[in-house]
Design a protein around this motif. Structure first.
Motif, PDB file in Angstrom:
ATOM      1  N   ALA A 177       0.805  -1.230   0.000  1.00 47.62           N
ATOM      2  CA  ALA A 177       0.000   0.000   0.000  1.00 47.62           C
ATOM      3  C   ALA A 177       0.838   1.280   0.000  1.00 47.62           C
ATOM      4  O   ALA A 177       1.937   1.311  -0.535  1.00 47.62           O
ATOM      5  CB  ALA A 177      -1.040  -0.026   1.104  1.00 47.62           C
ATOM      6  N   GLY A 179       2.463   3.554   2.133  1.00 48.71           N
ATOM      7  CA  GLY A 179       3.777   3.819   2.735  1.00 48.71           C
ATOM      8  C   GLY A 179       4.893   3.076   2.020  1.00 48.71           C
ATOM      9  O   GLY A 179       6.040   3.537   1.970  1.00 48.71           O
ATOM     10  N   GLY A 184      -1.661   5.220  -3.813  1.00 47.12           N
ATOM     11  CA  GLY A 184      -1.802   6.633  -3.473  1.00 47.12           C
ATOM     12  C   GLY A 184      -3.282   6.908  -3.312  1.00 47.12           C
ATOM     13  O   GLY A 184      -3.997   7.020  -4.298  1.00 47.12           O
ATOM     14  N   ILE A 186      -7.136   6.061  -0.952  1.00 44.26           N
ATOM     15  CA  ILE A 186      -7.884   5.017  -0.247  1.00 44.26           C
ATOM     16  C   ILE A 186      -8.102   3.783  -1.122  1.00 44.26           C
ATOM     17  O   ILE A 186      -7.846   2.648  -0.712  1.00 44.26           O
ATOM     18  CB  ILE A 186      -9.247   5.570   0.239  1.00 44.26           C
ATOM     19  CG1 ILE A 186      -9.013   6.677   1.262  1.00 44.26           C
ATOM     20  CG2 ILE A 186     -10.111   4.462   0.825  1.00 44.26           C
ATOM     21  CD1 ILE A 186     -10.229   7.543   1.551  1.00 44.26           C
TER      22      ILE A 186
HETATM   23  C1  LIG Z   1      -6.693  14.164   6.234  1.00 41.48           C
HETATM   24  C2  LIG Z   1      -6.560  13.129   5.126  1.00 41.48           C
HETATM   25  C3  LIG Z   1      -7.497  13.123   4.108  1.00 41.48           C
HETATM   26  C4  LIG Z   1      -7.413  12.181   3.090  1.00 41.48           C
HETATM   27  N1  LIG Z   1      -8.373  12.189   2.124  1.00 41.48           N
HETATM   28  C5  LIG Z   1      -8.347  11.256   1.150  1.00 41.48           C
HETATM   29  C6  LIG Z   1      -9.363  11.210   0.166  1.00 41.48           C
HETATM   30  O1  LIG Z   1     -10.294  12.009   0.147  1.00 41.48           O
HETATM   31  N2  LIG Z   1      -9.275  10.254  -0.797  1.00 41.48           N
HETATM   32  C7  LIG Z   1      -8.268   9.343  -0.836  1.00 41.48           C
HETATM   33  O2  LIG Z   1      -8.251   8.479  -1.738  1.00 41.48           O
HETATM   34  N3  LIG Z   1      -7.282   9.369   0.082  1.00 41.48           N
HETATM   35  C8  LIG Z   1      -7.292  10.284   1.092  1.00 41.48           C
HETATM   36  N4  LIG Z   1      -6.308  10.311   2.036  1.00 41.48           N
HETATM   37  C9  LIG Z   1      -5.205   9.347   1.919  1.00 41.48           C
HETATM   38  C10 LIG Z   1      -5.601   7.980   2.492  1.00 41.48           C
HETATM   39  O3  LIG Z   1      -5.987   8.132   3.839  1.00 41.48           O
HETATM   40  C11 LIG Z   1      -4.387   7.055   2.369  1.00 41.48           C
HETATM   41  O4  LIG Z   1      -4.007   7.006   0.999  1.00 41.48           O
HETATM   42  C12 LIG Z   1      -4.700   5.645   2.826  1.00 41.48           C
HETATM   43  O5  LIG Z   1      -5.184   5.652   4.150  1.00 41.48           O
HETATM   44  C13 LIG Z   1      -3.434   4.787   2.757  1.00 41.48           C
HETATM   45  O6  LIG Z   1      -3.759   3.505   3.242  1.00 41.48           O
HETATM   46  P1  LIG Z   1      -2.645   2.553   3.782  1.00 41.48           P
HETATM   47  O7  LIG Z   1      -3.354   1.303   4.208  1.00 41.48           O
HETATM   48  O8  LIG Z   1      -1.548   2.430   2.787  1.00 41.48           O
HETATM   49  O9  LIG Z   1      -2.002   3.298   5.042  1.00 41.48           O
HETATM   50  P2  LIG Z   1      -2.691   3.775   6.398  1.00 41.48           P
HETATM   51  O10 LIG Z   1      -4.166   3.948   6.247  1.00 41.48           O
HETATM   52  O11 LIG Z   1      -1.868   4.929   6.869  1.00 41.48           O
HETATM   53  O12 LIG Z   1      -2.480   2.515   7.325  1.00 41.48           O
HETATM   54  C14 LIG Z   1      -1.231   2.216   7.894  1.00 41.48           C
HETATM   55  C15 LIG Z   1      -1.497   1.577   9.253  1.00 41.48           C
HETATM   56  O13 LIG Z   1      -0.272   1.084   9.784  1.00 41.48           O
HETATM   57  C16 LIG Z   1      -0.240   1.357  11.167  1.00 41.48           C
HETATM   58  N5  LIG Z   1       1.158   1.347  11.586  1.00 41.48           N
HETATM   59  C17 LIG Z   1       2.118   2.249  11.322  1.00 41.48           C
HETATM   60  N6  LIG Z   1       3.270   1.880  11.876  1.00 41.48           N
HETATM   61  C18 LIG Z   1       3.044   0.710  12.478  1.00 41.48           C
HETATM   62  C19 LIG Z   1       3.866  -0.183  13.226  1.00 41.48           C
HETATM   63  N7  LIG Z   1       5.150   0.063  13.441  1.00 41.48           N
HETATM   64  N8  LIG Z   1       3.279  -1.298  13.716  1.00 41.48           N
HETATM   65  C20 LIG Z   1       1.974  -1.569  13.491  1.00 41.48           C
HETATM   66  N9  LIG Z   1       1.157  -0.757  12.795  1.00 41.48           N
HETATM   67  C21 LIG Z   1       1.690   0.364  12.298  1.00 41.48           C
HETATM   68  C22 LIG Z   1      -0.899   2.716  11.281  1.00 41.48           C
HETATM   69  O14 LIG Z   1      -1.368   2.946  12.582  1.00 41.48           O
HETATM   70  C23 LIG Z   1      -2.046   2.584  10.264  1.00 41.48           C
HETATM   71  O15 LIG Z   1      -3.209   2.049  10.838  1.00 41.48           O
HETATM   72  C24 LIG Z   1      -6.353  11.237   3.075  1.00 41.48           C
HETATM   73  C25 LIG Z   1      -5.395  11.264   4.090  1.00 41.48           C
HETATM   74  C26 LIG Z   1      -5.490  12.197   5.104  1.00 41.48           C
HETATM   75  C27 LIG Z   1      -4.443  12.185   6.209  1.00 41.48           C
END
Ligand SMILES: Cc1cc2nc3c(=O)[nH]c(=O)nc-3n(C[C@H](O)[C@H](O)[C@H](O)COP(=O)(O)OP(=O)(O)OC[C@H]3O[C@@H](n4cnc5c(N)ncnc54)[C@H](O)[C@@H]3O)c2cc1C
Length: 204
Positions: A177, A179, A184, A186
């Motif tokens: 995903a 990170g 890029g 949701i």
């Molecule tokens: C204010 C805001 C508004 C946004 N609006 C939109 C939007 O309108 N549309 C859109 O498409 N995207 C939007 N985004 C972006 C979207 O939120 C992200 O692209 C998406 O959440 C990424 O998902 P992910 O699963 O890769 O990471 P994340 O959702 O960040 O999940 C990573 C998880 O890993 C956990 N984690 C981190 N380190 C560790 C560790 N060492 N051990 C265990 N767990 C850990 C974290 O707590 C988190 O729960 C927005 C983001 C923000 C901040």
């Protein structure tokens, strides 16, 4: 685009400014916001940073950090964000006042052409004008341009095998995903999560 939305601080380190937009489910805030994305090539970032080391795996992260630090400094601290009215932004004119906005730490008028690299400023300024020609009322000084939403995608990609989705060197590590550099936003993050969970099931 976040109708009825709010611009929020999203920084992760002191001295660096990042903003992001969101809407509550009722969409009942009097403001709206949208993030405007400009493509950044490695060559652009290297030129901006004055380095020829385009192989540095953290090059884009350094580029992102430099912009975030400049935005923080231009806001004057305390996560106040530098901003400019849209037409003023596109014509490089300092705004004497700024319209009301949803960003709680506050906005400070700034010449954003000195905060953003020229290639980013020019791409945005040109884009706003084109949008204005296609959508009546879009190109207006009633809108704020706020710096800067710099986290639309990860500046680093952790390597993984194209078929197994596993890291090529670290056993049982499945980079996934946003990170890790494979999504890029949701929906793409959710889809990559699904693909990686299938890959894990196949392995174990
Ligand atoms: C204010 C805001 C508004 C946004 N609006 C939109 C939007 O309108 N549309 C859109 O498409 N995207 C939007 N985004 C972006 C979207 O939120 C992200 O692209 C998406 O959440 C990424 O998902 P992910 O699963 O890769 O990471 P994340 O959702 O960040 O999940 C990573 C998880 O890993 C956990 N984690 C981190 N380190 C560790 C560790 N060492 N051990 C265990 N767990 C850990 C974290 O707590 C988190 O729960 C927005 C983001 C923000 C901040």
């Amino acid at each position: 685009m976040c109708p009825g939305g709010i611009i929020a601080p999203a920084s992760t380190s002191p001295g660096e400014l990042v903003v992001n937009g969101w809407s509550p489910s009722k969409r009942n805030n009097p403001f709206a916001n949208s993030g405007m994305v400009v493509q950044v090539d490695i060559a652009d970032a290297a030129k901006y940073l004055g380095t020829e080391n385009v192989k540095d795996p953290l090059l884009m992260m350094h580029f992102q950090q430099a912009i975030e630090q400049q935005a923080y400094a231009a806001g004057g601290g305390k996560f106040v964000a530098p901003a400019q009215r849209m037409v003023d932004f596109s014509t490089k004119k300092l705004s004497t006042t700024l319209p009301k906005n949803s960003y709680l730490p506050g906005l400070k008028s700034a010449a954003l052409e000195t905060v953003l690299p020229a290639f980013i400023h020019d791409a945005l300024a040109g884009g706003f004008k084109v949008f204005g020609k296609r959508m009546k009322g879009y190109f207006t000084n009633e809108a704020n341009v706020v710096a800067t939403e710099s986290r639309t995608s990860s500046p680093v990609r952790i390597p993984r095998h194209a078929d197994t989705l596993a890291h090529p060197q670290v056993n049982n590590l499945f980079p996934c995903a946003e990170g890790a550099g494979y999504a890029g936003g949701i929906v793409s993050a959710a889809m990559d999560g699904e693909a990686v969970s299938h890959a894990i099931c196949l392995k174990f």
